[in-house]
Design a protein around this motif. Sequence first.
Motif, mmCIF file in Angstrom:
data_model
loop_
_atom_site.group_PDB
_atom_site.id
_atom_site.type_symbol
_atom_site.label_atom_id
_atom_site.label_comp_id
_atom_site.label_asym_id
_atom_site.label_seq_id
_atom_site.Cartn_x
_atom_site.Cartn_y
_atom_site.Cartn_z
ATOM 1 N N VAL A 140 0.836 -1.203 0.000
ATOM 2 C CA VAL A 140 0.000 0.000 0.000
ATOM 3 C C VAL A 140 0.873 1.256 0.000
ATOM 4 N N LEU A 141 1.900 1.268 0.844
ATOM 5 C CA LEU A 141 2.803 2.420 0.887
ATOM 6 C C LEU A 141 3.545 2.577 -0.437
ATOM 7 N N TRP A 142 3.938 1.457 -1.024
ATOM 8 C CA TRP A 142 4.640 1.492 -2.312
ATOM 9 C C TRP A 142 3.763 2.126 -3.385
ATOM 10 N N TRP A 143 2.508 1.699 -3.458
ATOM 11 C CA TRP A 143 1.623 2.243 -4.489
ATOM 12 C C TRP A 143 1.328 3.723 -4.240
ATOM 13 N N ALA A 144 1.198 4.111 -2.990
ATOM 14 C CA ALA A 144 0.999 5.523 -2.678
ATOM 15 C C ALA A 144 2.199 6.347 -3.139
ATOM 16 N N ALA A 145 3.409 5.810 -2.959
ATOM 17 C CA ALA A 145 4.612 6.501 -3.423
ATOM 18 C C ALA A 145 4.631 6.581 -4.950
ATOM 19 N N VAL A 146 4.204 5.510 -5.605
ATOM 20 C CA VAL A 146 4.147 5.514 -7.068
ATOM 21 C C VAL A 146 3.234 6.630 -7.570
ATOM 22 N N LEU A 147 2.065 6.762 -6.966
ATOM 23 C CA LEU A 147 1.122 7.794 -7.392
ATOM 24 C C LEU A 147 1.694 9.194 -7.172
ATOM 25 N N GLN A 148 2.478 9.358 -6.121
ATOM 26 C CA GLN A 148 3.067 10.669 -5.857
ATOM 27 C C GLN A 148 4.226 10.981 -6.786
ATOM 28 N N LEU A 149 4.874 9.954 -7.307
ATOM 29 C CA LEU A 149 6.053 10.177 -8.152
ATOM 30 C C LEU A 149 5.682 10.626 -9.564
ATOM 31 N N VAL A 150 4.537 10.188 -10.066
ATOM 32 C CA VAL A 150 4.161 10.587 -11.423
ATOM 33 C C VAL A 150 3.640 12.022 -11.397
ATOM 34 N N PRO A 151 3.744 12.741 -12.519
ATOM 35 C CA PRO A 151 3.288 14.140 -12.541
ATOM 36 C C PRO A 151 1.804 14.267 -12.215
ATOM 37 N N ALA A 152 1.488 15.128 -11.284
ATOM 38 C CA ALA A 152 0.092 15.298 -10.858
ATOM 39 C C ALA A 152 -0.780 15.838 -11.982
ATOM 40 N N ALA A 153 -0.199 16.656 -12.858
ATOM 41 C CA ALA A 153 -0.993 17.280 -13.916
ATOM 42 C C ALA A 153 -1.567 16.271 -14.897
ATOM 43 N N SER A 154 -0.874 15.166 -15.084
ATOM 44 C CA SER A 154 -1.330 14.167 -16.057
ATOM 45 C C SER A 154 -1.750 12.858 -15.404
ATOM 46 N N ARG A 155 -1.842 12.846 -14.077
ATOM 47 C CA ARG A 155 -2.178 11.615 -13.364
ATOM 48 C C ARG A 155 -3.667 11.299 -13.526
ATOM 49 N N PRO A 156 -4.012 10.047 -13.845
ATOM 50 C CA PRO A 156 -5.424 9.665 -13.957
ATOM 51 C C PRO A 156 -6.065 9.602 -12.575
ATOM 52 N N PRO A 157 -7.393 9.467 -12.506
ATOM 53 C CA PRO A 157 -8.057 9.358 -11.193
ATOM 54 C C PRO A 157 -7.424 8.262 -10.350
ATOM 55 N N ALA A 158 -6.998 8.630 -9.139
ATOM 56 C CA ALA A 158 -6.243 7.695 -8.300
ATOM 57 C C ALA A 158 -7.045 6.448 -7.962
ATOM 58 N N GLY A 159 -8.332 6.623 -7.674
ATOM 59 C CA GLY A 159 -9.144 5.467 -7.308
ATOM 60 C C GLY A 159 -9.274 4.467 -8.427
ATOM 61 N N ASP A 160 -9.456 4.953 -9.651
ATOM 62 C CA ASP A 160 -9.646 4.054 -10.785
ATOM 63 C C ASP A 160 -8.361 3.307 -11.135
ATOM 64 N N ILE A 161 -7.241 4.011 -11.154
ATOM 65 C CA ILE A 161 -5.985 3.331 -11.507
ATOM 66 C C ILE A 161 -5.550 2.406 -10.374
#
Length: 219
Positions: A97-118
Motif C-alpha cells: 500500500v505504501l509502495w503504491w501511494a509513493a508511485v502515485l506521488q512520483l508521477v506528474p500530478a498534472a497528467s495523473r489519472p483518477p487515483a481510485g480508478d488506476i
Amino acid sequence: MRGVTPALAGPVRRTLPWRALLAAGVLGLLVAAAPALTGAEPTPWQTLTLLRGTALIGALGLAFLLDDPARHLTTAVPTRRPLRQALRVALVAPAAVLWWAAVLQLVPAASRPPAGDITLEAGATGALALAGAAAVVRLTDEARPGPVVAAALLLAAVLAPLLTPEDWAMFTTPGDPQWSQGHDRWAVLTAAAVTVWAACGPEPLGRRGRRPRGAGGPA
C-alpha cells in the motif's frame, strides 16, 4: 487460533521471497519516477501507460509471494494452508500500500489519472497474480509457482489489450465516455480473482499424508 497466528508470523516472514518483492518494488519506483528524473512532461495517456506498467511490475513481484520451498513439509501441519497464505499477504500488504501511494506521488500530478480508478486496476492485476499462484499450488506439486505465473501474467498483459472486446472498455483513457463502465469490469475482475484465490486455498485431500518425492519427512 488466536495464539497460532502471532507464533506463525515469524517463520512465515522468514520464508517470504523478499528478493523478488524488493526487486519489483525498486524497479516500479524507478519507472514511476522516470519523468521526474528526466524532466519530461508526459501526456495523460503516457502517464496512464506508465502507471499500468508499474502496476504490472508490482504484480510480477506478488506472483512470487506464495513460493515456498518447504510446502511439502508443511502440508500436514495443523495450521491450514489458507491461513498461511493469508498471513503471507497480510505481512506484505502494508508495504504494498505504501509502495503504491509513493508511485502515485512520483508521477506528474498534472497528467495523473483518477487515483481510485488506476488503483482499482493495480489491485486487479495483483489479485490476478495471487490467484494464479494459488491455482498453481492447488493443481500441481510446484513449490515455486512464481516464474510460471509471472510469465503467464506478462503474456496476458501483452494479449489482453489486443484481444479484449472494444465494448468492454477496460483499457480506455480517462477522457473516454466508457472509462467508468470499464472500471466496473475491473471491479468484477478483482472479485473473480479473489474468489479463485479463496477457492484454491485448501490443500487437496488427495495430497494429505503423501510423501513428497525426494523428501524424508511427512508431507
